[in-house]
Scaffold this active site. Structure first.
Site: not given
Ligand code: FPP
Length: 237
Positions: A21, A34, A69-70
């Site tokens: 996260d 982002r 997440n969608w």
């Molecule tokens: C959460 O941070 C992260 C995600 C929903 C995406 C995770 C994806 C990756 C780390 C890249 C792909 C990895 C692999 C291994 C293929 P957030 O966007 O919710 O952060 P925030 O809460 O600060 O907005």
């Protein structure tokens, strides 16, 4: 499969799950979009897979993309799916060299066809590898996994009693032991629908460090914290 670790020999967790996260906040802090945070998050994932393999972790589950997440914009979900594809293609040599196996948790049917095909191919090719197993939780939700498991149990074994053991046998990766340690970056204290069944007795470690800033040292701090925990699995100390 229940945890392989017993309370007396808990030096190293057998299975570590990570809720990655803070990509968005990392980008916002730098006035970047982002996607830039997700790109750096991908680099952190590569670092931590290597760190976990070097540390001797047997199973590592990475929460890459949840069923919820969608709800994000098409631009963001499309970008993350692109990163997944890039990761599967770009990292395959690393997985081959280190004999690391790739597995999937989640509903493959809800993924774009090209990603599902790429993921299935990577899982198949690396299936014989004896090293660490990396589970990519992709289009994954803990509740969704339980519902799919119960549906399969009822459909395939109409006469079979609904028991914990029988439900467990229809989860996405029933042969993998429950996570001993679940790590969450970026300081939030919630499960976000991650490994709800399997994580019933996991030890949780929350770090304020945003995911793109994660290094081997941060991962080692989580392992050290785990070493100090006393696990009782509901029993008395
Ligand atoms: C959460 O941070 C992260 C995600 C929903 C995406 C995770 C994806 C990756 C780390 C890249 C792909 C990895 C692999 C291994 C293929 P957030 O966007 O919710 O952060 P925030 O809460 O600060 O907005």
């Amino acid at each position: 499969m229940p945890s392989l670790s017993n309370p007396e020999s808990r030096a190293l967790p057998v299975h570590v799950g990570i809720i990655m996260d803070g990509n968005g906040r990392w980008a916002e802090k730098r006035r970047l979009i982002r996607s830039q945070g997700h790109l750096e998050g991908l680099k952190a994932a590569k670092r931590i897979v290597k760190a976990a393999s070097d540390a001797g972790i047997r199973f590592l589950t990475l929460y890459v993309f949840s069923t919820e997440n969608w709800k994000r914009t098409a631009e963001e979900t499309g970008f993350i799916m692109g990163l997944v594809k890039q990761y599967l293609r770009g990292e395959l040599d690393f997985y081959r060299e280190n004999r690391i196996r790739i597995r999937h948790a989640g509903d493959l049917r809800g993924l774009p066809n090209d990603i599902a095909a790429e993921l299935a191919a990577a899982c198949e090719e690396t299936a014989p590898f004896p090293g660490m197993q990396v589970v990519l939780a992709l289009n994954y939700g803990g509740r969704d996994e339980i519902v799919r498991a119960v549906k399969k149990l009822v459909a395939e074994n109409g006469e079979t009693p609904i028991t914990e053991q029988n439900i467990r046998s229809f989860l996405d990766n029933p042969d993998i032991p429950d996570p001993d340690l679940v790590i969450r970056s970026a300081g939030e204290y919630r499960t976000s629908n991650f490994l709800l069944w399997e994580g019933a007795y996991s030890e949780y470690y929350v770090s304020d460090v945003l995911w793109p800033d994660w290094t081997k040292e941060e991962f080692d701090r989580a392992l050290a914290a785990y070493r100090g925990r006393c696990r009782k699995f509901g029993g008395a100390a």
